[in-house]
Enzyme design. Structure first.
Site, PDB file in Angstrom:
ATOM      1  N   CYS A   2       0.817  -1.211   0.000  1.00 38.18           N
ATOM      2  CA  CYS A   2       0.000   0.000   0.000  1.00 38.18           C
ATOM      3  C   CYS A   2       0.851   1.261   0.000  1.00 38.18           C
ATOM      4  O   CYS A   2       1.864   1.333   0.681  1.00 38.18           O
ATOM      5  CB  CYS A   2      -0.869   0.067   1.250  1.00 38.18           C
ATOM      6  SG  CYS A   2      -1.872  -1.377   1.500  1.00 38.18           S
ATOM      7  N   ARG A  27       5.306  -0.136  -6.058  1.00 33.14           N
ATOM      8  CA  ARG A  27       5.257  -0.795  -4.757  1.00 33.14           C
ATOM      9  C   ARG A  27       4.267  -1.969  -4.751  1.00 33.14           C
ATOM     10  O   ARG A  27       4.325  -2.812  -3.860  1.00 33.14           O
ATOM     11  CB  ARG A  27       4.876   0.224  -3.663  1.00 33.14           C
ATOM     12  CG  ARG A  27       5.946   1.272  -3.409  1.00 33.14           C
ATOM     13  CD  ARG A  27       5.392   2.462  -2.655  1.00 33.14           C
ATOM     14  NE  ARG A  27       4.886   2.124  -1.351  1.00 33.14           N
ATOM     15  CZ  ARG A  27       5.595   2.149  -0.227  1.00 33.14           C
ATOM     16  NH1 ARG A  27       6.863   2.516  -0.265  1.00 33.14           N
ATOM     17  NH2 ARG A  27       5.056   1.832   0.929  1.00 33.14           N
ATOM     18  N   TRP A  74      -2.982  -2.894  -1.357  1.00 31.78           N
ATOM     19  CA  TRP A  74      -2.543  -4.267  -1.600  1.00 31.78           C
ATOM     20  C   TRP A  74      -3.269  -5.084  -0.535  1.00 31.78           C
ATOM     21  O   TRP A  74      -2.950  -4.999   0.652  1.00 31.78           O
ATOM     22  CB  TRP A  74      -1.032  -4.349  -1.450  1.00 31.78           C
ATOM     23  CG  TRP A  74      -0.433  -5.641  -1.900  1.00 31.78           C
ATOM     24  CD1 TRP A  74      -0.124  -5.991  -3.182  1.00 31.78           C
ATOM     25  CD2 TRP A  74      -0.030  -6.737  -1.085  1.00 31.78           C
ATOM     26  NE1 TRP A  74       0.434  -7.249  -3.203  1.00 31.78           N
ATOM     27  CE2 TRP A  74       0.501  -7.726  -1.933  1.00 31.78           C
ATOM     28  CE3 TRP A  74      -0.080  -6.983   0.291  1.00 31.78           C
ATOM     29  CZ2 TRP A  74       0.984  -8.942  -1.457  1.00 31.78           C
ATOM     30  CZ3 TRP A  74       0.408  -8.186   0.766  1.00 31.78           C
ATOM     31  CH2 TRP A  74       0.922  -9.152  -0.109  1.00 31.78           C
ATOM     32  N   ASN A 100      -1.695   2.218   5.675  1.00 30.69           N
ATOM     33  CA  ASN A 100      -0.730   1.199   5.245  1.00 30.69           C
ATOM     34  C   ASN A 100      -0.345   0.413   6.496  1.00 30.69           C
ATOM     35  O   ASN A 100      -0.027   1.015   7.521  1.00 30.69           O
ATOM     36  CB  ASN A 100       0.491   1.916   4.637  1.00 30.69           C
ATOM     37  CG  ASN A 100       1.587   0.950   4.234  1.00 30.69           C
ATOM     38  OD1 ASN A 100       1.366  -0.253   4.126  1.00 30.69           O
ATOM     39  ND2 ASN A 100       2.777   1.482   4.005  1.00 30.69           N
ATOM     40  N   GLY A 101      -0.386  -0.916   6.431  1.00 37.09           N
ATOM     41  CA  GLY A 101      -0.031  -1.732   7.597  1.00 37.09           C
ATOM     42  C   GLY A 101      -1.184  -2.625   8.007  1.00 37.09           C
ATOM     43  O   GLY A 101      -2.099  -2.863   7.210  1.00 37.09           O
ATOM     44  N   GLU A 465      18.059 -17.724  -7.355  1.00 38.37           N
ATOM     45  CA  GLU A 465      17.657 -16.387  -7.809  1.00 38.37           C
ATOM     46  C   GLU A 465      17.021 -16.479  -9.207  1.00 38.37           C
ATOM     47  O   GLU A 465      16.049 -15.787  -9.503  1.00 38.37           O
ATOM     48  CB  GLU A 465      18.883 -15.462  -7.801  1.00 38.37           C
ATOM     49  CG  GLU A 465      18.656 -14.063  -8.355  1.00 38.37           C
ATOM     50  CD  GLU A 465      17.562 -13.266  -7.659  1.00 38.37           C
ATOM     51  OE1 GLU A 465      17.068 -13.685  -6.593  1.00 38.37           O
ATOM     52  OE2 GLU A 465      17.156 -12.230  -8.208  1.00 38.37           O
ATOM     53  N   LYS A 469      13.237 -15.236 -10.330  1.00 40.23           N
ATOM     54  CA  LYS A 469      12.951 -14.309 -11.449  1.00 40.23           C
ATOM     55  C   LYS A 469      11.941 -14.930 -12.406  1.00 40.23           C
ATOM     56  O   LYS A 469      11.014 -14.281 -12.863  1.00 40.23           O
ATOM     57  CB  LYS A 469      14.224 -13.967 -12.238  1.00 40.23           C
ATOM     58  CG  LYS A 469      15.223 -13.080 -11.573  1.00 40.23           C
ATOM     59  CD  LYS A 469      14.773 -11.682 -11.260  1.00 40.23           C
ATOM     60  CE  LYS A 469      14.118 -11.555  -9.940  1.00 40.23           C
ATOM     61  NZ  LYS A 469      14.756 -11.314  -8.753  1.00 40.23           N
ATOM     62  N   GLU A 472       8.378 -15.045 -10.764  1.00 40.19           N
ATOM     63  CA  GLU A 472       7.751 -13.726 -10.640  1.00 40.19           C
ATOM     64  C   GLU A 472       7.324 -13.159 -11.988  1.00 40.19           C
ATOM     65  O   GLU A 472       6.235 -12.619 -12.121  1.00 40.19           O
ATOM     66  CB  GLU A 472       8.740 -12.721 -10.043  1.00 40.19           C
ATOM     67  CG  GLU A 472       9.038 -12.907  -8.598  1.00 40.19           C
ATOM     68  CD  GLU A 472      10.118 -11.935  -8.177  1.00 40.19           C
ATOM     69  OE1 GLU A 472       9.820 -11.066  -7.351  1.00 40.19           O
ATOM     70  OE2 GLU A 472      11.257 -12.033  -8.665  1.00 40.19           O
ATOM     71  N   HIS A 488      18.482 -37.525  -5.936  1.00 36.10           N
ATOM     72  CA  HIS A 488      17.831 -37.837  -4.654  1.00 36.10           C
ATOM     73  C   HIS A 488      16.328 -37.536  -4.697  1.00 36.10           C
ATOM     74  O   HIS A 488      15.701 -37.417  -3.638  1.00 36.10           O
ATOM     75  CB  HIS A 488      18.502 -37.054  -3.524  1.00 36.10           C
ATOM     76  CG  HIS A 488      19.941 -37.435  -3.327  1.00 36.10           C
ATOM     77  ND1 HIS A 488      20.320 -38.675  -2.869  1.00 36.10           N
ATOM     78  CD2 HIS A 488      21.089 -36.751  -3.564  1.00 36.10           C
ATOM     79  CE1 HIS A 488      21.649 -38.732  -2.816  1.00 36.10           C
ATOM     80  NE2 HIS A 488      22.141 -37.587  -3.237  1.00 36.10           N
ATOM     81  N   LYS A 583       6.508  -4.460  -4.221  1.00 35.85           N
ATOM     82  CA  LYS A 583       7.936  -4.167  -4.215  1.00 35.85           C
ATOM     83  C   LYS A 583       8.464  -4.089  -2.793  1.00 35.85           C
ATOM     84  O   LYS A 583       9.563  -4.524  -2.491  1.00 35.85           O
ATOM     85  CB  LYS A 583       8.163  -2.834  -4.936  1.00 35.85           C
ATOM     86  CG  LYS A 583       9.618  -2.412  -5.045  1.00 35.85           C
ATOM     87  CD  LYS A 583      10.331  -3.248  -6.082  1.00 35.85           C
ATOM     88  CE  LYS A 583      11.796  -2.920  -6.213  1.00 35.85           C
ATOM     89  NZ  LYS A 583      12.524  -4.027  -6.839  1.00 35.85           N
TER      90      LYS A 583
END
Ligand code: F6R
Length: 588
Positions: A2, A27, A74, A100-101, A465, A469, A472, A488, A583
């Site tokens: 948010c 964000r 969000w 926000n929160g 990593e 990528k 996402e 294994h 973000k």
């Protein structure tokens, strides 16, 4: 996550707020809204979707008034619906808020407020702030007192901005960022300087447990006990204004392409802190390193680097797991905290836990004004400029560059670190020719449902990593594996529908990884080799440029970033704003 913004000044508030919200889109969010105050009333417009779409349908920008608040949401509590979007007015409409929160005790507060006759429209935790402010304001008609009484009962981490029925703007901060901007034509309050950077470069960073009241006559800042607080005005870095895509189709591609410039510059603005960080680590009794997502993958690379070159054992801890093993931190230890945003709630929590155990904090962070930088004994700046694309790209290689610099200092130059050479090699990987080869491979990933990425040793974190990528940006299931683990279990998954990327540079891991590639190929899976040596086992070969062995991680990740980006474009997903992601993950 948010974003919140408020404006009070000489101009019409709504267009300024909408523009600020657009700038903060990176964000992450799912809905948007604006409220303004005009003609003695507060008006709210909001809806689900991108700022540009909602603005088109409900004409956010056309709200009149010189005072207003705005929000991109969000969702955490309640579905993604128009009603749950912010701003939330109180039941009488005399106050409206953006938040926000998370308000942890919202249910209990809601029950009490309902008993007192205040009604609710949304399923959000945030609406409780609007009615709580209204409840306390109704008792005293005093805004300052209403805020003090409200924050006294709220539990959780939050930042909110409220507009009152007399046109006053007010905002409070508790463990979520809030920045005041002072411009020539008005005051701003926002969770991110990008919200107002083109209008104001004088800023005040509100501290935790502080609130501000903004009126045309000026601003007043108080702590949560109602004591006045004095703050210095600081200048915000002009580089934040430089956040346009320019010639690039997406921020993600722009940021990938910036790496030849950002890698060698990493940490340059905080050289003294970098020296101090190396010194602290050299003398520490124990060293831990933490981060989330991409930042954690950098931490894993650091483990290999420190052990091999600096001969220092450093223990990586996933930030979100620190809460469940608080006893790991020893006295006189160092926690290195990695975070692009410096606002990831999980990282901040790990830092608090380590501090409670007596550890000192070294942060490696992009936003030097962030909560993390403020909580650290030493803050080293990535210096890679704003990263708008939700997926971390240039911040990852800048984190690596700083970790390499620290190791190089500790080991007395044992690696022969030359970041300009790394940068030149990365530049070659970004040539049009390399890009078009990767684009061709990306086309073949369009209908693939599973990708595995294998690497051994220091290349395993790069495999992790890489999988992050791909997940996402392309929404393809991707999994990073240590090459030796294939037999294994994961070998059972290999068949002709599977694609496997082998990170296979010409070092001590080469022949074992090539053997794994043959085992995979024998099961019919398609093999993409990322290597400086060709092999007939690869169905597709992405050629790595030759570079000093210790520098491989930098050059391995670049083609994967491009591959993920071009596959996202092929699949028509939005590489800059992947679904469901934010973000800056400011909630736990
Ligand atoms: C991956 C990504 C996330 C972040 C994670 C930590 O591309 O962007 O996994 O790396 O949320 O964020 P920071 O580094 O801001 O703490």
């Amino acid at each position: 996550m948010c974003s919140i913004i408020g404006y009070l000044g000489l101009n019409e508030a709504a267009p300024i707020i909408v523009k600020g919200l657009k700038r903060m889109e990176y964000r992450g969010y799912d809905s948007v809204g604006v409220a303004t105050f005009s003609n003695d009333q507060i008006m709210v417009r909001k809806g689900v979707g991108r700022v540009i779409e909602v603005n088109k349908t409900v004409k956010l920008e056309e709200l009149s008034g010189n005072v207003g608040i705005g929000h991109t949401r969000w969702a955490t509590h309640g579905m993604v619906t128009d009603t749950n979007a912010h701003p939330h007015p109180s039941s009488t409409g005399e106050v409206a808020i953006v938040h926000n929160g998370i308000i942890e005790n919202h249910e209990e507060l809601k029950n009490d407020l309902q008993k007192n006759g205040y009604s609710f429209r949304s399923q959000t935790d945030s609406e409780v702030i609007a009615n709580l402010l209204q409840y306390h304001y109704d008792k005293t008609r005093n805004i300052k007192q209403a805020i003090v009484d409200t924050v006294a009962v709220l539990k959780g981490d939050y930042a909110f901005v409220a507009v009152f029925e007399d046109g006053t703007l007010a905002a409070a901060r508790f463990h979520e960022p809030l920045i005041i901007g002072i411009g020539k034509k008005g005051y701003f309050i926002s969770s991110d300087v990008l919200g107002f950077v083109e209008h104001a470069d004088d800023v005040i960073y509100l501290d935790n447990k502080e609130f501000v009241i903004i009126r045309p006559s000026g601003i007043q800042i108080f702590d949560f006990e109602a004591n006045p607080v004095q703050h210095q005005i600081t200048k915000v870095s002009k580089e934040f204004a430089d956040v346009y895509k320019g010639e690039y189709a997406h921020f993600t591609l722009k940021e990938i392409s910036e790496q030849p410039l950002t890698i060698p510059k990493s940490g340059d603005n905080t050289k003294l802190e970098l020296d101090l960080a190396a010194d602290f680590i050299r003398h520490a009794k124990a060293v831990y390193i933490t981060g989330s997502g991409t930042s954690y993958n950098s931490a894993l690379v650091a483990k290999f680097l420190f052990a091999k070159y600096a001969k220092i054992k450093i223990e990586p801890i996933i930030s979100s797991e620190a809460h469940f093993s608080p006893d790991v931190f020893e006295q006189q230890s160092i926690l290195v905290a990695l975070s692009q945003s410096g606002e990831s709630a999980d990282v901040l929590e790990a830092v608090k836990i380590a501090q409670n155990s007596g550890a000192k904090i070294i942060s490696i962070v992009n936003i030097m004004t962030s909560s993390l930088a403020q909580m650290s004994s030493i803050a080293v700046g990535l210096g890679c400029g704003p990263e708008i694309g939700v997926a971390a790209t240039k911040s990852f290689t800048s984190q690596l560059a700083i970790l390499y610099k620290i190791v190089e200092k500790i080991c007395g130059g044992c690696m022969g670190l030359d970041l300009s050479e790394v940068a030149e090699t990365v530049r070659k990987e970004l040539s049009d020719d390399s890009k078009s080869k990767i684009k061709e491979i990306a086309k073949r990933l369009k209908n693939v449902s599973d990708i595995y990425i294998l690497g051994r040793g220091i290349h395993y974190p790069i495999a992790l990593e890489s999988s992050l990528k791909l997940k996402e940006l392309t929404y393809i299931h991707a999994e990073g594996l240590p090459g030796g683990e294939l037999k294994h279990g994961p070998l059972a998954l290999m068949d002709s529908n599977t694609h496997v990327i082998m990170i296979n540079p010409d070092d001590s891991t080469y022949s074992d990884t090539l053997t794994s590639a043959r085992e995979i190929k024998a099961r019919g899976a398609k093999v993409i080799g990322i290597s400086d040596k060709p092999s007939d086992v690869y169905d597709y070969w992405i050629e790595l440029p030759r570079i000093e062995e210790s520098m491989y991680p930098f050059v391995e990740i670049i083609p994967i970033q491009l591959l993920a980006y071009y596959a996202a474009v092929e699949k028509d997903t939005d590489p800059d704003y992947p679904r469901n992601l934010a973000k800056s993950v400011t909630v736990k």
